[in-house]
Design a protein around this motif. Structure first.
Motif, short mmCIF file in Angstrom:
data_model
loop_
_atom_site.label_atom_id
_atom_site.label_comp_id
_atom_site.label_asym_id
_atom_site.label_seq_id
_atom_site.Cartn_x
_atom_site.Cartn_y
_atom_site.Cartn_z
N LYS A 294 -2.18 -6.69 -7.50
CA LYS A 294 -3.58 -6.15 -7.72
C LYS A 294 -4.68 -6.91 -6.50
CE LYS A 294 -3.44 -3.90 -11.98
NZ LYS A 294 -4.30 -3.65 -13.12
N VAL B 126 0.91 -1.07 -0.04
CA VAL B 126 -0.05 0.04 0.01
C VAL B 126 1.11 1.40 0.06
CG1 VAL B 126 -1.48 1.49 1.39
CG2 VAL B 126 -2.08 -1.24 1.09
N GLU B 127 2.00 1.41 0.72
CA GLU B 127 2.84 2.31 0.86
C GLU B 127 3.59 2.59 -0.40
OE1 GLU B 127 3.63 2.16 5.68
OE2 GLU B 127 5.15 2.74 4.43
N ALA C 219 2.27 1.58 -3.31
CA ALA C 219 1.20 2.20 -4.21
C ALA C 219 0.80 3.62 -4.31
CB ALA C 219 -0.07 1.32 -4.40
N TYR C 220 0.83 4.15 -2.80
CA TYR C 220 0.19 5.30 -2.68
C TYR C 220 1.15 6.35 -2.65
CZ TYR C 220 -4.81 3.76 -2.42
OH TYR C 220 -5.96 3.29 -2.74
N GLY D 67 5.25 6.28 -5.34
CA GLY D 67 5.43 7.01 -6.75
C GLY D 67 5.69 5.76 -7.67
N LEU D 68 5.29 4.59 -7.45
CA LEU D 68 5.38 3.42 -8.44
C LEU D 68 4.08 2.88 -9.25
CD1 LEU D 68 8.02 1.04 -6.68
CD2 LEU D 68 8.56 2.75 -8.37
N SER D 69 3.99 2.83 -10.19
CA SER D 69 2.95 2.00 -10.93
C SER D 69 2.84 0.57 -10.33
CB SER D 69 2.75 2.07 -12.41
OG SER D 69 4.16 1.20 -12.86
N GLN D 70 1.49 -0.16 -10.59
CA GLN D 70 1.45 -1.33 -10.23
C GLN D 70 2.46 -2.34 -10.77
OE1 GLN D 70 0.04 -0.81 -7.45
NE2 GLN D 70 -1.67 -1.96 -7.22
N THR E 85 -3.25 -5.70 -3.01
CA THR E 85 -3.85 -4.31 -2.82
C THR E 85 -5.21 -4.26 -2.46
OG1 THR E 85 -2.19 -3.47 -4.47
CG2 THR E 85 -3.67 -2.00 -3.63
#
Lengths: 186, 181
Positions: B163, B138-139, B141-142, B145-148, B166
């Motif tokens: 995914k 989560v950290e 992803a939010y 600054g990294l895409s999935q 997440t």
């Protein structure tokens, strides 16, 4: 502040509408909260809790110490009883506070202790749920904080303290935490 | 991940009885939340860390005053933290950064700032209930600054797993933040 992320990019499309709505709200809260700070090594574990150092009396002095403590306790109770004027502690002043929204409060100020603290009890009603702080004002400006409290229901009673010379101020106000909008004033 | 099944309310009761393990667990659950609001309030990292230490000393001393009949432990801890931070500023005769009336306020207004502080407190506390692999995901992803896809590469796991985890993490957070939703 984090950049806005699309929730579907994060979790995929295969989500029931009801669940998606629930996750959208969490998603919004995460974006609103921002990142938690990283802990430095000094805060990874709790510091040793503060504790009183106990120095045991040698056995031969124990009964003498107990007797001395009992005499001191009786003497201190007597002094305190007389100083307080009776068994019930009464406020030296009770102030009414009012707010524009119909909120009101009673601020009871009790006798100052030897160190200069003025214990108080604030009874608030009609404030919107949230976190607030009581401040002393000087010339209408916030001058000295006297503690914070939370409101969750119709009425809240909290003990607070003013470690200041009260005659150097001209009133009290209640403001939302972090703000200076007066929701209650004396 | 939470390894102690006790609720915050039970931990506070045990801290009041001198239980140092309970104190350590409360610290684990709330240290980042406390440091977070100290940083918002004070700005300076070193002083915010001092304020965090002061807060936990205050929790240790005053845990016996917590009354579960009058509210949740997290609200009480929030109040203790805010008071400890303000008291620390007062002792050092320094005005709190976000309370100084003369400060320009380029960001949100006072009410918004107070609400954001509370939301951050609740969300950061809730993150501590996640298993470590979900929390770090989560950290990333939010706030990383990294895409999935980049997270999948970084963690060497399939994109679908990123995914799924997440989603699982957000669902767990929704349960934890039920009162805020």
């Amino acid at each position: 502040m984090a950049e806005h992320r699309d929730l579907r990019d994060l979790i995929g499309d295969d989500v029931e509408p009801e669940e998606l709505e629930r996750l959208e709200r969490v998603h919004a809260l995460l974006e609103q909260a921002g990142p938690p700070p990283e802990l430095p090594p000094s805060l990874v574990h709790a510091a040793e809790p503060p504790s009183a150092k106990v120095i045991p009396f040698p056995r031969r002095y124990r009964y003498t110490a107990i007797a001395a403590a009992a005499i001191a306790a009786v003497a201190l109770f007597g002094i305190g009883y007389l100083a307080a004027g009776g068994p019930d502690e009464k406020p030296v002043e009770t102030l009414a506070m009012r707010g524009e929204s119909g909120a009101s409060a009673q601020l009871a100020v009790f006798a100052k202790d030897h160190a200069g603290n003025w214990p108080m009890e604030l009874q608030v009603s009609g404030l919107a749920p949230g976190s607030y702080e009581l401040w002393l004002t000087r010339d209408g400006e916030l001058a000295a904080p006297c503690g914070g409290f939370l409101v969750a229901g119709d009425e809240t009673t909290v003990p607070l303290n003013a470690p200041f010379k009260l005659n150097e101020f001209d009133g009290w106000v209640v403001v939302p935490v972090g703000g200076d909008e007066r929701v209650l004033t004396t | 991940m939470t390894t102690d099944a006790r609720t915050d309310e039970e931990l506070l009761a045990d801290v009041a009885g001198g239980d140092q393990i309970a104190f350590e667990e409360l610290h684990r659950r709330y240290a980042r939340s406390v440091l977070g609001i100290a940083l918002r309030r004070i700005g300076d990292r070193g002083r915010a860390e001092d304020a965090t230490q002061d807060t936990f000393a205050s929790i240790w001393r005053s845990a016996s005053r917590f009354d579960p009949a009058r509210g949740e432990a997290t609200s009480w801890l929030y109040t203790v933290a805010r008071n400890a931070i303000v008291d620390g500023l007062r002792r050092r005769r320094e005005p709190p950064v976000d309370d100084a009336p003369e400060m320009a306020a380029p960001g949100p207004g006072p009410d918004d700032a107070a609400e954001q502080s509370w939301v951050a407190w609740r969300v950061h506390r809730a993150l501590e209930v996640l298993p470590e692999q979900e929390r770090s995901l989560v950290e990333l992803a939010y706030w990383g600054g990294l895409s999935q896809s980049e997270i999948a590469d970084y963690l060497s796991i399939p994109l679908g797993t990123v995914k799924t985890r997440t989603r699982s993490a957000l669902s767990r957070l929704a349960d934890e933040l039920d009162g805020e939703l």
